[in-house]
Scaffold this active site. Structure first.
Site, PDB file in Angstrom:
ATOM      1  N   GLU A  92       7.274 -11.282 -36.686  1.00  0.00           N
ATOM      2  CA  GLU A  92       7.382  -9.797 -36.355  1.00  0.00           C
ATOM      3  C   GLU A  92       8.504  -9.418 -37.132  1.00  0.00           C
ATOM      4  O   GLU A  92       9.741  -9.432 -36.708  1.00  0.00           O
ATOM      5  CB  GLU A  92       7.896  -9.740 -34.832  1.00  0.00           C
ATOM      6  CG  GLU A  92       6.721 -10.155 -33.792  1.00  0.00           C
ATOM      7  CD  GLU A  92       6.908  -9.092 -32.472  1.00  0.00           C
ATOM      8  OE1 GLU A  92       5.853  -8.771 -32.236  1.00  0.00           O
ATOM      9  OE2 GLU A  92       8.008  -9.287 -31.998  1.00  0.00           O
TER      10      GLU A  92
ATOM     11  N   HIS B  70      12.360 -12.480 -28.722  1.00  0.00           N
ATOM     12  CA  HIS B  70      11.976 -11.239 -29.600  1.00  0.00           C
ATOM     13  C   HIS B  70      13.283 -10.547 -30.177  1.00  0.00           C
ATOM     14  O   HIS B  70      14.505 -10.694 -29.879  1.00  0.00           O
ATOM     15  CB  HIS B  70      11.469 -10.217 -28.311  1.00  0.00           C
ATOM     16  CG  HIS B  70      10.714  -9.123 -28.978  1.00  0.00           C
ATOM     17  ND1 HIS B  70      11.517  -7.948 -29.587  1.00  0.00           N
ATOM     18  CD2 HIS B  70       9.546  -8.913 -29.262  1.00  0.00           C
ATOM     19  CE1 HIS B  70      10.708  -6.976 -29.696  1.00  0.00           C
ATOM     20  NE2 HIS B  70       9.392  -7.657 -29.742  1.00  0.00           N
TER      21      HIS B  70
END
Ligand code: 13P
Length: 250
Positions: A164, A94
């Site tokens: 993302e 992430h």
């Protein structure tokens, strides 16, 4: 679709964690979408026994995993522990972890541990900014390639890729990606995957989108973009918001 709620560090109450899990169970029980929740490590431990079996909904995800395989490594949570407690998905790389020094090499190593323990890594990729010369495409290609090059053909089939873009994370739906830009990016990621998995094999890899997704924009982002699901942050940490988001695409 695959809809993963990344609770990040938003949830700091046992009662809230239980309520979110119950809400996600109701949404998942409808069988329309696969719902996964990714709580913080202690809440995974608390919620796991509340599910009758590993196959129960919602599936459990972890937000990170150790690069180590155990032993004298204070503070680490290994893939072995996550698997044993009933985790099925692990978010790896992430941008909020990469911002703390996680390199492509670390992301790759973690993904391999996750796969070796029979879980599904959700590999996060995405650029910080978009430049007119489209260098960001090369950046995303490099992030994906570094992981896929290190995996066996069989392992590649079990990976989920989450796009993302950092510029869209934690913003409002007004600053989210446009459906047209998302559609282009999904096609581009498919092309990159096809280099490693020619033919139909790459269709097995699900591509998620994450970044300012909520009940207001999820439908337009899900329509015609060929995206296979969403990795949702803030909107997954409120029972009503998450339910409205899932219902908007059901
Ligand atoms: P937000 O949905 O809060 O923008 O976060 C996206 C994200 O980072 C999910 O992993």
């Amino acid at each position: 679709m695959l809809i993963v709620g990344n609770w990040k560090a938003y949830v700091e109450s046992k009662a809230k964690a239980k309520a979110l899990c119950a809400g996600a169970r109701r949404l998942g029980a409808k069988g329309v979408h696969e719902i996964v929740i990714a709580p913080s490590f202690p809440y995974i431990g608390m919620l796991a026994p509340l599910r009758p079996s590993v196959k129960d909904v919602p599936a459990l995800g972890a937000q990170d995993v150790s690069i180590t395989v155990g032993g004298a490594k204070t503070g680490e949570v290994t893939a072995g522990v996550l698997r044993e407690i009933g985790v099925s998905y692990v978010i790896v790389g992430h941008s909020e972890r990469r911002a703390r020094g996680e390199t492509d090499e670390i992301v790759t190593e973690k993904a391999r541990h996750v796969l070796a323990h029979g879980m599904t890594p959700i590999i996060c990729v995405g650029e910080a900014d978009r430049d007119p010369e489209a260098q960001y495409l090369k950046f995303v290609r490099a992030q994906i390639s570094s992981v896929f090059a290190a995996l066996t053909p069989k392992e590649r089939l079990s990976v989920v890729v989450a796009y993302e873009p950092i510029w869209a994370i934690g913003k409002t739906d007004l600053e989210a990606i446009t459906p047209t830009d998302l559609a282009e990016m999904v096609l581009y990621i498919r092309k990159v995957l096809a280099d490693f998995m020619p033919g139909r094999a790459n269709q097995k890899v699900r591509i998620l989108y994450g970044g300012s997704v909520d009940a207001d924009d999820v439908r337009s982002l899900a329509t015609g973009t060929l995206v296979d699901g969403f990795l949702v942050g803030r909107a997954s940490t409120d029972v009503a918001d998450f339910s409205a988001l899932v219902k908007a695409i059901s």
